[in-house]
Design a protein around this motif. Structure first.
Motif, PDB file in Angstrom:
ATOM      1  N   ASN A  22      -7.377   0.661  -3.786  1.00 43.59           N
ATOM      2  CA  ASN A  22      -7.187   2.658  -4.469  1.00 43.59           C
ATOM      3  C   ASN A  22      -5.758   2.779  -4.765  1.00 43.59           C
ATOM      4  O   ASN A  22      -5.554   3.305  -5.147  1.00 43.59           O
ATOM      5  N   ALA A  23      -5.389   2.083  -4.129  1.00 38.10           N
ATOM      6  CA  ALA A  23      -3.514   2.225  -4.175  1.00 38.10           C
ATOM      7  C   ALA A  23      -3.241   2.580  -6.050  1.00 38.10           C
ATOM      8  O   ALA A  23      -3.924   1.267  -6.399  1.00 38.10           O
ATOM      9  N   GLU A  24      -2.258   3.269  -5.909  1.00 37.97           N
ATOM     10  CA  GLU A  24      -1.577   3.122  -7.250  1.00 37.97           C
ATOM     11  C   GLU A  24      -0.587   3.057  -7.516  1.00 37.97           C
ATOM     12  O   GLU A  24       0.529   3.708  -5.669  1.00 37.97           O
ATOM     13  N   ASP A  27      -4.501  -0.776   0.245  1.00 35.65           N
ATOM     14  CA  ASP A  27      -5.650   0.068   0.221  1.00 35.65           C
ATOM     15  C   ASP A  27      -6.215   0.039  -1.331  1.00 35.65           C
ATOM     16  O   ASP A  27      -4.921  -0.471  -2.170  1.00 35.65           O
ATOM     17  N   VAL A  31       3.786   4.635  -5.079  1.00 31.62           N
ATOM     18  CA  VAL A  31       2.836   4.321  -4.167  1.00 31.62           C
ATOM     19  C   VAL A  31       1.765   5.707  -3.721  1.00 31.62           C
ATOM     20  O   VAL A  31       2.880   6.533  -3.577  1.00 31.62           O
ATOM     21  N   ARG A  32       0.726   5.811  -4.948  1.00 29.90           N
ATOM     22  CA  ARG A  32      -0.059   6.671  -4.280  1.00 29.90           C
ATOM     23  C   ARG A  32      -0.857   6.055  -3.528  1.00 29.90           C
ATOM     24  O   ARG A  32      -1.862   4.814  -3.896  1.00 29.90           O
ATOM     25  N   THR A  33      -1.198   6.374  -2.232  1.00 28.02           N
ATOM     26  CA  THR A  33      -2.047   5.304  -1.365  1.00 28.02           C
ATOM     27  C   THR A  33      -2.720   6.602   0.392  1.00 28.02           C
ATOM     28  O   THR A  33      -2.401   7.485   0.317  1.00 28.02           O
ATOM     29  N   GLN A  34      -3.053   6.141   0.584  1.00 31.60           N
ATOM     30  CA  GLN A  34      -4.031   7.238   1.731  1.00 31.60           C
ATOM     31  C   GLN A  34      -3.457   7.047   2.952  1.00 31.60           C
ATOM     32  O   GLN A  34      -3.278   7.119   3.730  1.00 31.60           O
ATOM     33  N   GLU A  35      -2.789   5.391   2.820  1.00 35.02           N
ATOM     34  CA  GLU A  35      -1.734   4.836   4.695  1.00 35.02           C
ATOM     35  C   GLU A  35      -0.535   6.305   4.362  1.00 35.02           C
ATOM     36  O   GLU A  35       0.394   6.446   2.969  1.00 35.02           O
ATOM     37  N   VAL A  71       3.021   2.263   4.696  1.00 38.08           N
ATOM     38  CA  VAL A  71       3.786   1.251   3.049  1.00 38.08           C
ATOM     39  C   VAL A  71       5.225   0.373   3.936  1.00 38.08           C
ATOM     40  O   VAL A  71       5.635  -0.923   3.599  1.00 38.08           O
ATOM     41  N   LEU A 100       0.112  -4.848  -1.205  1.00 36.38           N
ATOM     42  CA  LEU A 100      -0.336  -2.554  -1.413  1.00 36.38           C
ATOM     43  C   LEU A 100      -1.531  -2.896  -1.089  1.00 36.38           C
ATOM     44  O   LEU A 100      -2.389  -1.959  -0.895  1.00 36.38           O
ATOM     45  N   THR A 101      -1.837  -3.718  -2.013  1.00 37.77           N
ATOM     46  CA  THR A 101      -3.396  -3.419  -3.187  1.00 37.77           C
ATOM     47  C   THR A 101      -4.392  -4.316  -1.806  1.00 37.77           C
ATOM     48  O   THR A 101      -5.573  -3.272  -1.199  1.00 37.77           O
TER      49      THR A 101
END
Length: 66
Positions: free
Chosen positions: A28-30, A26, A42-46, A51, A22-23
């Motif tokens: 910048n993913a949390e 993205d 997961v917090r991501t732009q995707e 995901v 996942l990193t």
């Protein structure tokens, strides 16, 4: 953050492979993992679909936890 139910993530190597993938997707993913509950957040732009696709490619039968 979106919660995903991910069966069989109770081993640290599995958690690590999810975090790495996942990193890579993205940087910048949390990502918060809860192996005892088989949940990741997961917090991501995707999108959720992207995901889920990554998790499925890793061999996990994941779904969005509601």
């Amino acid at each position: 953050m979106t919660k995903f139910a991910v069966p069989d993530i109770n081993r640290s190597s599995r958690v690590s492979s999810i975090q790495d993938a996942l990193t890579e997707l993205d940087p910048n993913a949390e990502i918060n993992t809860h192996p005892d509950n088989c949940i990741i957040e997961v917090r991501t732009q995707e999108s959720e679909a992207v995901v889920l696709s990554v998790l499925n490619q890793l061999g996990f039968a994941a779904n969005v936890a509601r």
